[in-house]
Design an enzyme around this catalytic site. Structure first.
Site, PDB file in Angstrom:
ATOM      1  N   LYS A 289       0.793  -1.227   0.000  1.00  0.00           N
ATOM      2  CA  LYS A 289       0.000   0.000   0.000  1.00  0.00           C
ATOM      3  C   LYS A 289       0.837   1.295   0.000  1.00  0.00           C
ATOM      4  O   LYS A 289       0.409   2.312  -0.523  1.00  0.00           O
ATOM      5  CB  LYS A 289      -0.931   0.016   1.214  1.00  0.00           C
ATOM      6  CG  LYS A 289      -2.118  -0.908   1.078  1.00  0.00           C
ATOM      7  CD  LYS A 289      -2.982  -0.814   2.320  1.00  0.00           C
ATOM      8  CE  LYS A 289      -4.400  -1.188   1.995  1.00  0.00           C
ATOM      9  NZ  LYS A 289      -5.366  -0.762   2.982  1.00  0.00           N
TER      10      LYS A 289
ATOM     11  N   ASN B  37      -4.940   2.309  -1.939  1.00  0.00           N
ATOM     12  CA  ASN B  37      -5.578   0.980  -1.992  1.00  0.00           C
ATOM     13  C   ASN B  37      -6.242   0.747  -3.349  1.00  0.00           C
ATOM     14  O   ASN B  37      -6.719  -0.346  -3.618  1.00  0.00           O
ATOM     15  CB  ASN B  37      -6.596   0.789  -0.850  1.00  0.00           C
ATOM     16  CG  ASN B  37      -7.889   1.539  -1.085  1.00  0.00           C
ATOM     17  OD1 ASN B  37      -7.913   2.537  -1.816  1.00  0.00           O
ATOM     18  ND2 ASN B  37      -8.962   1.071  -0.479  1.00  0.00           N
TER      19      ASN B  37
ATOM     20  N   ASP C 268     -10.341   3.998   1.516  1.00  0.00           N
ATOM     21  CA  ASP C 268     -10.663   3.536   2.875  1.00  0.00           C
ATOM     22  C   ASP C 268     -11.375   4.627   3.686  1.00  0.00           C
ATOM     23  O   ASP C 268     -12.294   4.340   4.459  1.00  0.00           O
ATOM     24  CB  ASP C 268      -9.396   3.102   3.624  1.00  0.00           C
ATOM     25  CG  ASP C 268      -8.915   1.728   3.197  1.00  0.00           C
ATOM     26  OD1 ASP C 268      -9.735   0.953   2.663  1.00  0.00           O
ATOM     27  OD2 ASP C 268      -7.731   1.429   3.400  1.00  0.00           O
TER      28      ASP C 268
ATOM     29  N   GLY D 238      -2.061   2.194  12.449  1.00  0.00           N
ATOM     30  CA  GLY D 238      -1.624   1.604  11.181  1.00  0.00           C
ATOM     31  C   GLY D 238      -2.396   2.234  10.021  1.00  0.00           C
ATOM     32  O   GLY D 238      -3.019   3.296  10.173  1.00  0.00           O
TER      33      GLY D 238
ATOM     34  N   ARG E 144      -0.237   0.932  20.597  1.00  0.00           N
ATOM     35  CA  ARG E 144       0.828   0.215  21.315  1.00  0.00           C
ATOM     36  C   ARG E 144       2.152   0.964  21.103  1.00  0.00           C
ATOM     37  O   ARG E 144       2.825   1.293  22.055  1.00  0.00           O
ATOM     38  CB  ARG E 144       0.899  -1.213  20.757  1.00  0.00           C
ATOM     39  CG  ARG E 144       1.833  -2.114  21.473  1.00  0.00           C
ATOM     40  CD  ARG E 144       1.696  -3.517  20.942  1.00  0.00           C
ATOM     41  NE  ARG E 144       1.900  -3.603  19.496  1.00  0.00           N
ATOM     42  CZ  ARG E 144       1.806  -4.716  18.793  1.00  0.00           C
ATOM     43  NH1 ARG E 144       1.500  -5.849  19.389  1.00  0.00           N
ATOM     44  NH2 ARG E 144       2.002  -4.717  17.495  1.00  0.00           N
TER      45      ARG E 144
HETATM   46  P1  ATR Z   1      -3.586  -1.970   8.965  1.00  0.00           P
HETATM   47  O1  ATR Z   1      -2.973  -1.360   7.732  1.00  0.00           O
HETATM   48  O2  ATR Z   1      -4.630  -3.005   8.661  1.00  0.00           O
HETATM   49  O3  ATR Z   1      -4.069  -0.950   9.942  1.00  0.00           O
HETATM   50  P2  ATR Z   1      -1.116  -2.355  10.405  1.00  0.00           P
HETATM   51  O4  ATR Z   1      -0.536  -1.178   9.710  1.00  0.00           O
HETATM   52  O5  ATR Z   1      -0.246  -3.567  10.564  1.00  0.00           O
HETATM   53  O6  ATR Z   1      -2.422  -2.847   9.676  1.00  0.00           O
HETATM   54  O7  ATR Z   1      -1.649  -1.898  11.851  1.00  0.00           O
HETATM   55  C1  ATR Z   1      -2.045  -2.776  12.812  1.00  0.00           C
HETATM   56  C2  ATR Z   1      -2.448  -2.008  14.076  1.00  0.00           C
HETATM   57  O8  ATR Z   1      -2.806  -2.948  15.095  1.00  0.00           O
HETATM   58  C3  ATR Z   1      -1.312  -1.159  14.656  1.00  0.00           C
HETATM   59  O9  ATR Z   1      -1.863  -0.015  15.270  1.00  0.00           O
HETATM   60  C4  ATR Z   1      -0.731  -2.107  15.712  1.00  0.00           C
HETATM   61  O10 ATR Z   1      -0.034  -1.455  16.778  1.00  0.00           O
HETATM   62  P3  ATR Z   1       1.532  -1.053  16.594  1.00  0.00           P
HETATM   63  O11 ATR Z   1       1.549   0.136  15.693  1.00  0.00           O
HETATM   64  O12 ATR Z   1       1.987  -0.734  17.956  1.00  0.00           O
HETATM   65  O13 ATR Z   1       2.193  -2.254  15.993  1.00  0.00           O
HETATM   66  C5  ATR Z   1      -2.005  -2.729  16.250  1.00  0.00           C
HETATM   67  N1  ATR Z   1      -1.788  -4.004  16.939  1.00  0.00           N
HETATM   68  C6  ATR Z   1      -1.529  -5.206  16.375  1.00  0.00           C
HETATM   69  N2  ATR Z   1      -1.432  -6.167  17.330  1.00  0.00           N
HETATM   70  C7  ATR Z   1      -1.615  -5.555  18.535  1.00  0.00           C
HETATM   71  C8  ATR Z   1      -1.661  -5.990  19.901  1.00  0.00           C
HETATM   72  N3  ATR Z   1      -1.468  -7.275  20.217  1.00  0.00           N
HETATM   73  N4  ATR Z   1      -1.911  -5.089  20.858  1.00  0.00           N
HETATM   74  C9  ATR Z   1      -2.126  -3.782  20.547  1.00  0.00           C
HETATM   75  N5  ATR Z   1      -2.121  -3.301  19.280  1.00  0.00           N
HETATM   76  C10 ATR Z   1      -1.868  -4.163  18.279  1.00  0.00           C
END
Ligand code: ATR
Length: 282
Positions: free
Chosen positions: A67, A88, A103, A129, A152
């Site tokens: 992306k 996207n 999105d 994310g 996180r």
């Molecule tokens: P997308 O493009 O679908 O949003 P991504 O960019 O991988 O996917 O984002 C995933 C999100 O889920 C992020 O905010 C991630 O937190 P981090 O930025 O700290 O990695 C969050 N996330 C994934 N697993 C997590 C967990 N176990 N606890 C808290 N946040 C989580």
């Protein structure tokens, strides 16, 4: 036959071919268009964009992990995609390949469909994310009372809040997930944009449980598989209105469909096809 493609790696799980082929069939456009998935690694992106310039492929969706990285191969990106920092959807405009991001509009249309008014509301977003960026940037255009992002990685949330302040001029608060309870209790809208709760990943997990919620809060999970995440089950226990991610998925697809075919998408067909598939998968 005009070819439409979704590219990513992995790609098998993508529901875009199912939704788009059902829509093409419903409008009898399946004689002219066909939509398929194509697994692609980074090294193949440049050639893929060139095949779009050559007219072999008339439109594409882009999913993880391309992306952001695909942007450097494009001839242009829309303002929306620039703001979100990811694309996207790709379309061809007089031989130039343009990247867009549907999105945000998908998210907004899903809110409208559910009669959610964001004006003067305190909104808490979980995640920073790609999906969170689309949701937060969309909401930042509205006169919300307070926008809080918890992630996180606080650093990632700070980058998003800085982008919103610089580009849209809206102040956004950032907090660590450790402070989550303070920001869920009084939120009028809570949106999960993390992958916590997703099928085959962190299913049956949630960052928020019922005692952290107030019945006046609308809880939105942008996850669509499972249809009812652990978060939405907890929200129901707390008496909250709940919305899952199917609306956002359908409406981001609908915006792309309109771009490629010029036709109004058959929303009911798209939604029924998706729900039948997902209900069978539960
Ligand atoms: P997308 O493009 O679908 O949003 P991504 O960019 O991988 O996917 O984002 C995933 C999100 O889920 C992020 O905010 C991630 O937190 P981090 O930025 O700290 O990695 C969050 N996330 C994934 N697993 C997590 C967990 N176990 N606890 C808290 N946040 C989580």
């Amino acid at each position: 036959m005009k070819k439409l493609v979704v590219i990513g790696d992995p790609i098998n799980h993508s529901l875009s071919p199912l939704i788009h082929n059902a829509a093409l069939k419903a409008l009898e456009l399946d004689k002219d268009f066909y939509y398929e998935k194509q697994r692609m690694n980074h090294e193949e992106l440049a050639d893929f964009i060139q095949s779009m310039r050559d007219g072999e492929i008339v439109g594409a969706n882009v999913t993880l992990p391309h992306k952001e990285t695909v942007m450097k191969y494009l001839d242009g990106v829309t303002q929306e995609a620039k703001l979100i920092g990811a694309v996207n959807t790709l379309y061809s405009e007089r031989g130039k390949i343009i990247g867009d991001n549907t999105d945000g509009i998908g998210f907004l249309t899903s809110l409208e469909e559910n009669e959610i008014n964001v004006t003067h509301k305190k909104i808490t977003i979980l995640g920073a994310g790609g999906a969170a960026r689309a949701a937060a940037i969309t909401l930042a255009h509205y006169n919300t009372r307070k926008l809080v992002i918890l992630n996180r990685s606080v650093k990632k949330a700070k980058i998003l809040s800085r982008d919103i302040e610089e580009k849209i001029g809206k102040k956004v608060r950032v907090k660590s997930l450790k402070k989550i309870e303070e920001e869920t209790k009084d939120a009028e809208i809570l949106i999960n944009c993390t992958s916590v709760g997703m099928k085959n990943k962190q299913e049956n997990k949630t960052l928020v449980v019922s005692k952290m919620l107030n019945s006046h809060t609308t809880v939105i999970d942008i996850i669509y598989n499972p249809l009812k995440t652990k978060l939405l089950r907890e929200a129901e226990i707390a008496g909250c209105k709940t919305i899952n991610g199917t609306g956002m998925l359908i409406h981001q697809a609908a915006a792309a469909f309109k771009m490629w075919t010029g036709k109004n998408p058959p929303l009911k067909t798209m939604k029924n096809t998706l729900l039948t598939h997902l209900e069978g998968a539960q």
